[in-house]
Design an enzyme around this catalytic site. Structure first.
Site, PDB file in Angstrom:
ATOM      1  N   ASP A 260      -8.065  -5.207  -0.358  1.00 10.56           N
ATOM      2  CA  ASP A 260      -8.255  -5.926  -1.284  1.00 10.56           C
ATOM      3  C   ASP A 260      -8.131  -7.321  -1.138  1.00 10.56           C
ATOM      4  O   ASP A 260      -8.501  -8.132  -1.940  1.00 10.56           O
ATOM      5  CB  ASP A 260      -7.906  -5.510  -2.781  1.00 10.56           C
ATOM      6  CG  ASP A 260      -8.371  -4.118  -3.056  1.00 10.56           C
ATOM      7  OD1 ASP A 260      -7.662  -3.237  -3.169  1.00 10.56           O
ATOM      8  OD2 ASP A 260      -9.610  -3.859  -3.147  1.00 10.56           O
TER       9      ASP A 260
ATOM     10  N   HIS B 200       0.651  -1.061  -0.104  1.00  9.39           N
ATOM     11  CA  HIS B 200       0.072   0.111  -0.127  1.00  9.39           C
ATOM     12  C   HIS B 200       0.872   1.338  -0.144  1.00  9.39           C
ATOM     13  O   HIS B 200       1.999   1.222   0.641  1.00  9.39           O
ATOM     14  CB  HIS B 200      -0.945   0.007   1.184  1.00  9.39           C
ATOM     15  CG  HIS B 200      -2.180   0.737   1.023  1.00  9.39           C
ATOM     16  ND1 HIS B 200      -2.029   2.313   1.359  1.00  9.39           N
ATOM     17  CD2 HIS B 200      -3.232   0.853   0.873  1.00  9.39           C
ATOM     18  CE1 HIS B 200      -3.112   2.847   1.275  1.00  9.39           C
ATOM     19  NE2 HIS B 200      -4.155   1.952   0.891  1.00  9.39           N
TER      20      HIS B 200
HETATM   21  C1  SDX Z   1      -6.165   0.299  -3.170  1.00  4.94           C
HETATM   22  O1  SDX Z   1      -4.259   4.614  -2.116  1.00  4.94           O
HETATM   23  C2  SDX Z   1      -5.336   4.173  -1.450  1.00  4.94           C
HETATM   24  O2  SDX Z   1      -5.662   4.765  -0.436  1.00  4.94           O
HETATM   25  C3  SDX Z   1      -5.870   2.796  -2.411  1.00  4.94           C
HETATM   26  C4  SDX Z   1      -6.823   2.056  -1.570  1.00  4.94           C
HETATM   27  C5  SDX Z   1      -8.232   2.858  -1.268  1.00  4.94           C
HETATM   28  O3  SDX Z   1      -8.820   2.708  -0.421  1.00  4.94           O
HETATM   29  O4  SDX Z   1      -8.418   3.613  -2.128  1.00  4.94           O
HETATM   30  O5  SDX Z   1      -6.406   1.694  -0.305  1.00  4.94           O
HETATM   31  C6  SDX Z   1      -7.289   0.881  -2.136  1.00  4.94           C
HETATM   32  O6  SDX Z   1      -5.727   0.771  -4.211  1.00  4.94           O
HETATM   33  C7  SDX Z   1      -5.308  -0.842  -2.373  1.00  4.94           C
HETATM   34  C8  SDX Z   1      -4.128  -1.293  -3.250  1.00  4.94           C
HETATM   35  C9  SDX Z   1      -4.759  -2.374  -4.229  1.00  4.94           C
HETATM   36  N1  SDX Z   1      -3.586  -2.797  -5.045  1.00  4.94           N
HETATM   37  C10 SDX Z   1      -3.185  -3.999  -4.927  1.00  4.94           C
HETATM   38  O7  SDX Z   1      -3.097  -4.876  -4.058  1.00  4.94           O
HETATM   39  C11 SDX Z   1      -2.011  -4.299  -6.129  1.00  4.94           C
HETATM   40  C12 SDX Z   1      -0.703  -4.959  -5.648  1.00  4.94           C
HETATM   41  N2  SDX Z   1       0.148  -3.811  -4.902  1.00  4.94           N
HETATM   42  C13 SDX Z   1       0.957  -3.029  -5.548  1.00  4.94           C
HETATM   43  O8  SDX Z   1       0.975  -2.842  -6.980  1.00  4.94           O
HETATM   44  C14 SDX Z   1       1.532  -1.885  -4.636  1.00  4.94           C
HETATM   45  O9  SDX Z   1       1.684  -2.316  -3.275  1.00  4.94           O
HETATM   46  C15 SDX Z   1       0.735  -0.637  -4.613  1.00  4.94           C
HETATM   47  C16 SDX Z   1       0.370  -0.072  -5.986  1.00  4.94           C
HETATM   48  C17 SDX Z   1      -0.641  -0.714  -3.685  1.00  4.94           C
HETATM   49  C18 SDX Z   1       1.653   0.371  -3.979  1.00  4.94           C
HETATM   50  O10 SDX Z   1       2.532   0.743  -4.857  1.00  4.94           O
HETATM   51  P1  SDX Z   1       3.570   1.871  -4.560  1.00  4.94           P
HETATM   52  O11 SDX Z   1       3.433   2.683  -3.211  1.00  4.94           O
HETATM   53  O12 SDX Z   1       4.063   2.560  -5.748  1.00  4.94           O
HETATM   54  O13 SDX Z   1       4.836   0.851  -4.233  1.00  4.94           O
HETATM   55  P2  SDX Z   1       5.849   0.392  -5.245  1.00  4.94           P
HETATM   56  O14 SDX Z   1       5.155  -0.236  -6.483  1.00  4.94           O
HETATM   57  O15 SDX Z   1       7.006   1.391  -5.518  1.00  4.94           O
HETATM   58  O16 SDX Z   1       6.705  -0.627  -4.399  1.00  4.94           O
HETATM   59  C19 SDX Z   1       7.765  -0.646  -3.577  1.00  4.94           C
HETATM   60  C20 SDX Z   1       8.577  -1.937  -3.537  1.00  4.94           C
HETATM   61  C21 SDX Z   1       8.935  -2.162  -5.013  1.00  4.94           C
HETATM   62  O17 SDX Z   1      10.120  -3.215  -4.846  1.00  4.94           O
HETATM   63  P3  SDX Z   1      11.545  -2.322  -5.125  1.00  4.94           P
HETATM   64  O18 SDX Z   1      11.530  -1.898  -6.444  1.00  4.94           O
HETATM   65  O19 SDX Z   1      11.572  -1.514  -3.920  1.00  4.94           O
HETATM   66  O20 SDX Z   1      12.201  -3.708  -5.164  1.00  4.94           O
HETATM   67  O21 SDX Z   1       7.553  -3.085  -2.974  1.00  4.94           O
HETATM   68  C22 SDX Z   1       7.385  -3.755  -4.052  1.00  4.94           C
HETATM   69  C23 SDX Z   1       7.709  -3.177  -5.531  1.00  4.94           C
HETATM   70  O22 SDX Z   1       8.114  -4.208  -6.541  1.00  4.94           O
HETATM   71  N3  SDX Z   1       6.134  -4.134  -4.292  1.00  4.94           N
HETATM   72  C24 SDX Z   1       5.685  -5.466  -4.370  1.00  4.94           C
HETATM   73  C25 SDX Z   1       4.129  -5.616  -4.221  1.00  4.94           C
HETATM   74  N4  SDX Z   1       3.627  -4.411  -4.012  1.00  4.94           N
HETATM   75  C26 SDX Z   1       5.007  -3.193  -3.859  1.00  4.94           C
HETATM   76  N5  SDX Z   1       6.093  -6.632  -4.770  1.00  4.94           N
HETATM   77  C27 SDX Z   1       5.268  -7.946  -4.746  1.00  4.94           C
HETATM   78  N6  SDX Z   1       3.934  -7.899  -4.466  1.00  4.94           N
HETATM   79  C28 SDX Z   1       3.618  -6.684  -4.345  1.00  4.94           C
HETATM   80  N7  SDX Z   1       1.999  -6.614  -4.334  1.00  4.94           N
END
Ligand code: SDX
Length: 431
Positions: free
Chosen positions: A367, A310
């Protein structure tokens, strides 16, 4: 509004610029850079706005480190346990818990407006049967501007805004249920004024003219809680979309339709559908959670653990904690055994002790478990994000209303240009 607490200094090119630091009611502090470009010629750059506040808001407070989420000062735990979704929607939109008479009036207004124009059937018939319901939902919400053209001028008629709020709260469940019925080729069901908000939606979703469907009270209670947990979440992707579209003085219907489309993405609200599809794929592949954890950590593998991570919560997502507990309760009350729930719990257990996830502070988000409950309630997977939209509607409305009442300027970010420098036109024969 936030008060100026102190001042920061920016030293650049031999100049020192004083930058006000504002503080909110929960002691959050921010650099107010509204005059930065005029003073220094500098802008800031922050892809994805990870460190950038877009506004000041009095609606929701969340603390990502402590796992705190409050709507207008009330914790999500207390509201999910004690309130109805319409009561919480009123709180989020109008700022206070409604008194009994206000709640009764609000409920009656919404009940009275649940019907949608018969011409929606003509619009629905235009969608192929395999249309994703989110695309139908955003299209039909935009089409409300055609049936209520007076809504197009929200600046000059504030009471029209209140009518648009009631119509949207009332009609979104009907539109959602009709989109579903249209997709599966079943007859459309009309709203019943003697049912409450959640019961009415369930009857329009699962009822048919052939039988007398009575929504199960366990299902109604679970849906009520899920809608409350999704109702608002400050400046997330879809809410920021609603705000920026509304900042051009577009109508509430047009702004919310844009929010629905932003929510659809699998990184945002579309994740609840993606989680179930992921869990089903893991189950079909033998249920080996370690294999999929390795894929999630492999930078060369596009697989992500959907429902994990998140932007704000760097500890547990308080909503996920409540939904996980509710999933156990609802499945046992309904006598449903869902093998993907055990797979989900297995993934969570492994992730919470895996350095990759722990170091990146990746925990289950809202989610991760919600789809398991929706499935137990009989809601089809491609309707999960529609359920999220129904829950988030009060938040979108409240944020749009706050932005308009605060007279915020049209949203128009700057950029840093990285393209070609000036060059002369070359005629076709010389290229
Ligand atoms: C919602 O913003 C809100 O409030 C949203 C929400 C709401 O109520 O409106 O809470 C609802 O959208 C919840 C999120 C639902 N999405 C998912 O579950 C999709 C999977 N999660 C990710 O794609 C990710 O965690 C996000 C999109 C939620 C957040 O992305 P960020 O903050 O841009 O973080 P990032 O992508 O830069 O990740 C940081 C690191 C990365 O690794 P490094 O580059 O540092 O090595 O964490 C890793 C990412 O690769 N990472 C994951 C991961 N999520 C982040 N690795 C594996 N699996 C994951 N799910």
């Amino acid at each position: 509004m936030a008060e100026t607490a102190e001042t920061a200094e920016l030293h650049f090119n031999g100049e020192v610029y004083q930058i006000p630091v504002v503080k909110g009611t929960e002691n959050e502090k921010a650099l107010d850079i509204s005059k930065l470009r005029g003073q220094s010629g500098l802008i800031t750059l922050d892809a994805g706005f990870k460190n950038t506040g877009s506004t000041q808001s009095a609606i929701t407070f969340l603390d990502g480190e402590k796992g705190i989420l409050r709507y207008r000062g009330y914790t999500i735990e207390q509201l999910a346990e004690n309130a109805s979704f319409l009561e919480v929607a009123y709180l989020i939109i109008y700022g206070e818990l409604p008194k009994a008479e206000q709640l009764e009036h609000w409920r009656n207004d919404i009940t009275y407006h649940t019907l949608i124009h018969e011409d929606f059937k003509v619009l629905l018939e235009g969608f192929p049967s395999n249309s994703h319901p989110m695309g139908v939902l955003s299209s039909l919400v935009t089409s409300l501007t055609a049936f209520y053209p007076e809504s197009l001028d929200p600046v000059r008629s504030s009471n029209e805004v209140d009518m648009s709020i009631i119509r949207l709260m009332a009609k979104l469940p009907t539109i959602a249920a009709w989109a579903y019925k249209n997709e599966i080729g079943q007859p459309l069901m009309y709203p019943k004024n003697d049912l409450d908000y959640c019961g009415n939606f369930l009857k329009m979703m699962f009822g048919t003219p052939a039988e007398n469907y009575e929504p199960n009270p366990v299902v109604i209670s679970a849906l009520n809680k899920l809608l409350i947990l999704h109702a608002e979440h400050e400046q997330n992707c879809s809410t920021s979309t609603v705000r920026i579209v509304g900042s051009s003085q577009a109508s509430l219907y047009a702004s919310v339709s844009a929010g629905i489309n932003a929510l659809w993405g699998p990184l945002h609200g579309g994740a609840n559908q993606a989680v179930i599809e992921m869990l089903e794929a893991i189950k079909a592949d033998g249920g080996d959670v370690n294999k999929y954890m390795a894929k999630a950590k492999d930078k060369n593998d596009p697989f992500r653990l959907m429902g994990f991570g998140h932007r704000v919560y760097k500890n547990f997502d308080p909503r996920a904690r409540i939904i996980k507990k509710a999933a156990d309760e609802v499945l046992s009350q309904l006598g449903v055994k869902d093998p993907v729930l055990e797979i989900a719990k297995g993934l969570e257990e492994v992730a919470l002790s895996d350095p990759y996830f722990v170091d990146r502070k990746l925990y289950p988000n809202v989610d991760f478990y919600s789809g398991i409950i929706y499935r137990a309630l009989g809601i089809p997977t491609n309707m999960f994000t529609v359920m999220f939209a129904m829950g988030r509607l009060p938040g979108w409305i409240a944020q749009w209303k706050e932005m308009r009442e605060n007279g915020e300027p049209i949203g128009r970010p700057r950029q840093v240009y990285t393209g070609e420098n000036a060059r002369e036109y070359v005629s076709l024969d010389k290229r």
